[in-house]
Design a protein around this motif. Structure first.
Motif, PDB file in Angstrom:
ATOM      1  N   LEU A  98       0.748  -1.137   0.044  1.00  0.00           N
ATOM      2  CA  LEU A  98      -0.066   0.003   0.070  1.00  0.00           C
ATOM      3  C   LEU A  98       0.807   1.392  -0.050  1.00  0.00           C
ATOM      4  CD1 LEU A  98      -2.818  -1.179   2.438  1.00  0.00           C
ATOM      5  CD2 LEU A  98      -3.280  -0.765  -0.078  1.00  0.00           C
ATOM      6  N   SER A  99       2.044   1.195   0.150  1.00  0.00           N
ATOM      7  CA  SER A  99       2.963   2.322   0.003  1.00  0.00           C
ATOM      8  C   SER A  99       3.211   2.744  -1.263  1.00  0.00           C
ATOM      9  CB  SER A  99       4.364   2.161   0.854  1.00  0.00           C
ATOM     10  OG  SER A  99       5.212   1.117   0.170  1.00  0.00           O
ATOM     11  N   THR A 100       2.900   1.826  -2.268  1.00  0.00           N
ATOM     12  CA  THR A 100       3.284   2.236  -3.736  1.00  0.00           C
ATOM     13  C   THR A 100       2.121   2.024  -4.621  1.00  0.00           C
ATOM     14  OG1 THR A 100       4.368   0.199  -4.109  1.00  0.00           O
ATOM     15  CG2 THR A 100       5.710   1.792  -3.331  1.00  0.00           C
ATOM     16  N   GLU A 101       1.250   1.109  -4.452  1.00  0.00           N
ATOM     17  CA  GLU A 101       0.147   0.423  -5.056  1.00  0.00           C
ATOM     18  C   GLU A 101      -1.421   0.987  -4.495  1.00  0.00           C
ATOM     19  OE1 GLU A 101       1.139  -3.840  -6.423  1.00  0.00           O
ATOM     20  OE2 GLU A 101       2.207  -3.551  -4.504  1.00  0.00           O
ATOM     21  N   VAL A 102      -2.158   1.154  -5.565  1.00  0.00           N
ATOM     22  CA  VAL A 102      -3.524   1.553  -5.121  1.00  0.00           C
ATOM     23  C   VAL A 102      -4.278   0.284  -5.186  1.00  0.00           C
ATOM     24  CG1 VAL A 102      -5.585   2.667  -5.782  1.00  0.00           C
ATOM     25  CG2 VAL A 102      -3.304   3.923  -5.946  1.00  0.00           C
ATOM     26  N   PRO A 103      -5.060  -0.055  -4.041  1.00  0.00           N
ATOM     27  CA  PRO A 103      -5.646  -1.534  -4.443  1.00  0.00           C
ATOM     28  C   PRO A 103      -7.149  -1.385  -5.010  1.00  0.00           C
ATOM     29  CG  PRO A 103      -6.215  -0.376  -2.076  1.00  0.00           C
ATOM     30  CD  PRO A 103      -5.102   0.439  -2.922  1.00  0.00           C
ATOM     31  N   THR A 104      -7.602  -2.678  -5.385  1.00  0.00           N
ATOM     32  CA  THR A 104      -9.102  -2.643  -5.938  1.00  0.00           C
ATOM     33  C   THR A 104      -9.920  -2.923  -4.754  1.00  0.00           C
ATOM     34  OG1 THR A 104      -8.115  -3.045  -8.100  1.00  0.00           O
ATOM     35  CG2 THR A 104     -10.321  -3.626  -7.472  1.00  0.00           C
ATOM     36  N   TYR A 132       7.845   5.243   8.451  1.00  0.00           N
ATOM     37  CA  TYR A 132       6.455   5.558   9.102  1.00  0.00           C
ATOM     38  C   TYR A 132       5.911   6.379   7.833  1.00  0.00           C
ATOM     39  CZ  TYR A 132       6.547   4.520  13.941  1.00  0.00           C
ATOM     40  OH  TYR A 132       6.485   3.823  15.202  1.00  0.00           O
ATOM     41  N   ARG A 133       6.403   7.107   7.183  1.00  0.00           N
ATOM     42  CA  ARG A 133       5.754   7.734   6.032  1.00  0.00           C
ATOM     43  C   ARG A 133       5.233   6.838   5.151  1.00  0.00           C
ATOM     44  NH1 ARG A 133       8.432  12.001   5.800  1.00  0.00           N
ATOM     45  NH2 ARG A 133       6.662  13.298   6.427  1.00  0.00           N
ATOM     46  N   ALA A 134       6.014   5.832   4.827  1.00  0.00           N
ATOM     47  CA  ALA A 134       5.601   4.842   3.835  1.00  0.00           C
ATOM     48  C   ALA A 134       4.371   4.153   4.179  1.00  0.00           C
ATOM     49  CB  ALA A 134       6.652   3.707   3.521  1.00  0.00           C
ATOM     50  N   ALA A 135       4.407   3.652   5.746  1.00  0.00           N
ATOM     51  CA  ALA A 135       3.201   2.864   6.057  1.00  0.00           C
ATOM     52  C   ALA A 135       2.143   3.589   6.598  1.00  0.00           C
ATOM     53  CB  ALA A 135       3.754   1.971   7.361  1.00  0.00           C
ATOM     54  N   TYR A 136       2.334   4.698   6.783  1.00  0.00           N
ATOM     55  CA  TYR A 136       1.050   5.725   7.144  1.00  0.00           C
ATOM     56  C   TYR A 136       0.476   6.425   6.053  1.00  0.00           C
ATOM     57  CZ  TYR A 136       1.998   3.374  11.684  1.00  0.00           C
ATOM     58  OH  TYR A 136       2.373   2.628  12.545  1.00  0.00           O
ATOM     59  N   VAL A 137       1.504   7.652   5.702  1.00  0.00           N
ATOM     60  CA  VAL A 137       0.937   8.682   4.865  1.00  0.00           C
ATOM     61  C   VAL A 137       0.684   8.091   3.704  1.00  0.00           C
ATOM     62  CG1 VAL A 137       1.522  10.836   3.933  1.00  0.00           C
ATOM     63  CG2 VAL A 137       2.124  10.557   6.190  1.00  0.00           C
ATOM     64  N   GLU A 138       1.643   7.375   3.014  1.00  0.00           N
ATOM     65  CA  GLU A 138       1.635   6.718   1.573  1.00  0.00           C
ATOM     66  C   GLU A 138       0.282   5.946   1.515  1.00  0.00           C
ATOM     67  OE1 GLU A 138       2.914   8.093  -0.936  1.00  0.00           O
ATOM     68  OE2 GLU A 138       4.216   9.560   0.213  1.00  0.00           O
ATOM     69  N   SER A 139       0.125   5.299   2.517  1.00  0.00           N
ATOM     70  CA  SER A 139      -1.088   4.215   2.463  1.00  0.00           C
ATOM     71  C   SER A 139      -2.223   4.718   2.432  1.00  0.00           C
ATOM     72  CB  SER A 139      -0.864   3.114   3.566  1.00  0.00           C
ATOM     73  OG  SER A 139      -0.792   3.783   4.600  1.00  0.00           O
ATOM     74  N   VAL A 140      -2.255   5.969   3.284  1.00  0.00           N
ATOM     75  CA  VAL A 140      -3.741   6.635   3.304  1.00  0.00           C
ATOM     76  C   VAL A 140      -3.959   7.356   2.130  1.00  0.00           C
ATOM     77  CG1 VAL A 140      -4.674   8.865   4.102  1.00  0.00           C
ATOM     78  CG2 VAL A 140      -3.729   7.322   5.778  1.00  0.00           C
ATOM     79  N   GLU A 145       0.646  13.772  10.543  1.00  0.00           N
ATOM     80  CA  GLU A 145       0.306  13.961   9.261  1.00  0.00           C
ATOM     81  C   GLU A 145      -0.500  13.054   8.564  1.00  0.00           C
ATOM     82  OE1 GLU A 145       3.024  14.183   5.110  1.00  0.00           O
ATOM     83  OE2 GLU A 145       4.272  13.979   7.128  1.00  0.00           O
ATOM     84  N   ALA A 146      -0.462  11.594   8.782  1.00  0.00           N
ATOM     85  CA  ALA A 146      -1.393  10.800   8.298  1.00  0.00           C
ATOM     86  C   ALA A 146      -2.734  10.784   8.593  1.00  0.00           C
ATOM     87  CB  ALA A 146      -0.871   9.247   8.689  1.00  0.00           C
ATOM     88  N   GLU A 147      -2.816  11.430   9.863  1.00  0.00           N
ATOM     89  CA  GLU A 147      -4.320  11.567  10.371  1.00  0.00           C
ATOM     90  C   GLU A 147      -4.887  12.733   9.678  1.00  0.00           C
ATOM     91  OE1 GLU A 147      -4.861  12.576  14.446  1.00  0.00           O
ATOM     92  OE2 GLU A 147      -3.702  10.613  15.042  1.00  0.00           O
ATOM     93  N   GLU A 148      -4.036  14.015   9.378  1.00  0.00           N
ATOM     94  CA  GLU A 148      -4.470  15.119   8.591  1.00  0.00           C
ATOM     95  C   GLU A 148      -4.674  14.987   7.176  1.00  0.00           C
ATOM     96  OE1 GLU A 148      -2.052  18.228  11.775  1.00  0.00           O
ATOM     97  OE2 GLU A 148      -1.173  17.769   9.820  1.00  0.00           O
TER      98      GLU A 148
END
Length: 288
Positions: free
Chosen positions: A47-53, A75-83, A135-138
């Motif tokens: 989820l840090s790099t791919e959009v799920p279906t 943390y940014r990969a796991a939280y912000v990018e996944s959001v 940042e991920a929350e926001e």
């Protein structure tokens, strides 16, 4: 209706299984989807790099990520990018806007003087990783303003033996200076997620508040918890450390759970005593 668990590790899997028991179809998003129990449909994805279906009938999305490494980049990969990836999928695939809950941490408060914290306490994260959590929350609330945030305290439960092992090995120490911790058993964390997304009969519900703190009823001094574990294991009390460096350390924080309680949530393990007793008795398993 389908529930999607993004980040289906130990907590996410336990949450998903609880939704399954209520009759929901559950899809778990994680890189190693083959590790999921058969009751949960897996989608292998980073989820840090791919959009799920997502299934069009997705009605609930729970984001419960964990980082591969405890660094700002991890943390940014796991939280912000996944959001960002998950919210893109919601816009692309869902027939109607689902309810969304994001699992965050009480670390965003940045308080370390032993004082009390509730949802109205200003968030002032003091570490780089805690700032990423905020940042991920926001980021999520910018994309989906009606989303819910559940800020969990220290998670413990089956398969998390670090503190118990230190007591057993005789390496645990305690300080004469209080250091408060607010904890929640894995099962209560999962149950609170389900509770905030549904009513008792399984129908969807929308509570009015955006942010909830997920901790048990009893914030406790680490010394109290460690000595309780020693007594429960019939072992000597850990050594007391009382030097100047220890005295200058942080005092932690004490988190209120009033808002979660006011929704009618009932804890299976209202304090660390019941929770650690269950762990020592071998109750439950950790999901891989």
């Amino acid at each position: 209706m389908t529930v999607v668990i993004a980040g289906c590790g130990d907590l996410g899997t336990e949450t998903g299984l609880r939704f399954v028991s209520m009759g929901y179809r559950v899809m778990g998003l994680r890189r190693s989807a083959g590790k999921l129990p058969s009751e949960i449909e897996g989608q292998a994805i980073d989820l840090s790099t791919e959009v799920p279906t997502l299934p069009p009938d997705t009605s609930i999305v729970v984001i419960a990520m964990s980082p591969d490494e405890r660094s700002v980049d991890g943390y940014r990969a796991a939280y912000v990018e996944s959001v960002l990836r998950i919210t893109a999928a919601i816009r692309n695939d869902c027939a109607a806007p689902p309810q969304v809950l994001y699992v965050s941490s009480t670390a965003v408060y940045g308080i370390d003087d032993g004082s009390w914290v509730n949802e109205a306490t200003p968030v002032k994260p003091t570490t780089p990783t805690a700032r990423v959590l905020l940042e991920a929350e926001e980021t999520l609330l910018q994309q989906i303003p009606e989303a819910k945030i559940l800020r969990l305290g220290g998670l413990y439960g089956p398969g998390r033996p670090r503190e118990i092992d230190r007591v057993r090995q005789g390496t645990a120490t305690v300080s004469s200076v209080p250091e408060f911790t607010s904890r929640i058993h894995r099962d209560d964390a999962a149950a609170s997620i389900v509770h905030l997304m549904t009513r008792q009969n399984g129908t969807l519900v929308e509570w009015p508040e955006t942010v909830y703190i997920g901790v048990d009823d009893l914030p406790a001094d680490r010394r109290e918890v460690t000595e309780f574990l020693a007594r429960s294991l019939d072992l000597p009390a850990p050594a007391l450390v009382n030097d100047s460096s220890q005295a200058q350390g942080g005092r932690g924080k004490r988190c209120h759970n009033n808002r979660l309680r006011e929704t009618g949530f009932v804890f299976s393990y209202p304090t660390y005593r019941e929770g650690y007793t269950a762990v020592l008795d071998g109750v439950g398993v950790r999901h891989s």
